[in-house]
Write a protein that holds these residues in place. Structure first.
Motif, PDB file in Angstrom:
ATOM      1  N   ASP A  74       0.833  -1.209   0.000  1.00 54.84           N
ATOM      2  CA  ASP A  74       0.000   0.000   0.000  1.00 54.84           C
ATOM      3  C   ASP A  74       0.868   1.259   0.000  1.00 54.84           C
ATOM      4  O   ASP A  74       0.561   2.225  -0.702  1.00 54.84           O
ATOM      5  N   ASP A  75       1.957   1.249   0.772  1.00 55.36           N
ATOM      6  CA  ASP A  75       2.885   2.382   0.773  1.00 55.36           C
ATOM      7  C   ASP A  75       3.530   2.549  -0.599  1.00 55.36           C
ATOM      8  O   ASP A  75       3.695   3.656  -1.096  1.00 55.36           O
ATOM      9  N   TRP A  76       3.922   1.423  -1.200  1.00 51.59           N
ATOM     10  CA  TRP A  76       4.565   1.469  -2.517  1.00 51.59           C
ATOM     11  C   TRP A  76       3.611   2.059  -3.561  1.00 51.59           C
ATOM     12  O   TRP A  76       4.006   2.914  -4.353  1.00 51.59           O
ATOM     13  N   ARG A  77       2.385   1.623  -3.552  1.00 49.60           N
ATOM     14  CA  ARG A  77       1.408   2.147  -4.525  1.00 49.60           C
ATOM     15  C   ARG A  77       1.172   3.638  -4.315  1.00 49.60           C
ATOM     16  O   ARG A  77       1.065   4.392  -5.270  1.00 49.60           O
ATOM     17  N   ARG A  78       1.105   4.071  -3.054  1.00 51.90           N
ATOM     18  CA  ARG A  78       0.929   5.496  -2.751  1.00 51.90           C
ATOM     19  C   ARG A  78       2.135   6.291  -3.259  1.00 51.90           C
ATOM     20  O   ARG A  78       1.976   7.361  -3.856  1.00 51.90           O
ATOM     21  N   LEU A  79       3.327   5.761  -3.088  1.00 50.35           N
ATOM     22  CA  LEU A  79       4.529   6.439  -3.583  1.00 50.35           C
ATOM     23  C   LEU A  79       4.536   6.499  -5.109  1.00 50.35           C
ATOM     24  O   LEU A  79       4.953   7.499  -5.692  1.00 50.35           O
ATOM     25  N   GLN A  80       4.084   5.442  -5.752  1.00 57.52           N
ATOM     26  CA  GLN A  80       4.043   5.422  -7.218  1.00 57.52           C
ATOM     27  C   GLN A  80       3.087   6.471  -7.762  1.00 57.52           C
ATOM     28  O   GLN A  80       3.364   7.130  -8.751  1.00 57.52           O
ATOM     29  N   VAL A  81       1.938   6.628  -7.120  1.00 59.97           N
ATOM     30  CA  VAL A  81       0.948   7.613  -7.556  1.00 59.97           C
ATOM     31  C   VAL A  81       1.485   9.022  -7.358  1.00 59.97           C
ATOM     32  O   VAL A  81       1.276   9.911  -8.192  1.00 59.97           O
ATOM     33  N   ALA A  82       2.207   9.234  -6.259  1.00 61.18           N
ATOM     34  CA  ALA A  82       2.729  10.562  -5.950  1.00 61.18           C
ATOM     35  C   ALA A  82       3.953  10.930  -6.785  1.00 61.18           C
ATOM     36  O   ALA A  82       4.312  12.099  -6.876  1.00 61.18           O
TER      37      ALA A  82
END
Length: 85
Positions: free
Chosen positions: A42-50
């Motif tokens: 979930d953290d990785w996906r949030r970082l990818q979106v940002a």
């Protein structure tokens, strides 16, 4: 963030993964130097979106992209003029 020597991370991978999921990112060290981080998905996906778009993504978009590539007028610095003698 908890730090794991690479030997411990390899030997106790299930525990390493569980710690990542329950406690957050885990740092892996090699010879005492921070080398990698295991982060929950979930953290990785949030970082990818940002993250900023890649050059490929910019070139493939249908929208105008010149405003992102060209600095605003009057903001660019110029080199001082040199004289040729």
């Amino acid at each position: 963030m908890l730090s794991w020597p690479v030997q411990d991370a390899k030997a106790r991978f299930s525990e390493f993964l569980d710690a990542c999921v329950s406690e957050g990112p885990q740092v892996v060290t090699r010879r005492g130097i921070e080398t990698a981080v295991l982060v929950p998905i979930d953290d990785w996906r949030r970082l990818q979106v940002a993250a900023r778009p890649s050059l490929k993504q910019l070139l493939l978009t249908d929208t105008a992209r010149t405003d992102q590539l060209v600095p605003p007028r009057g903001k660019a610095r110029r080199r001082p003029a040199t004289r040729l003698e």
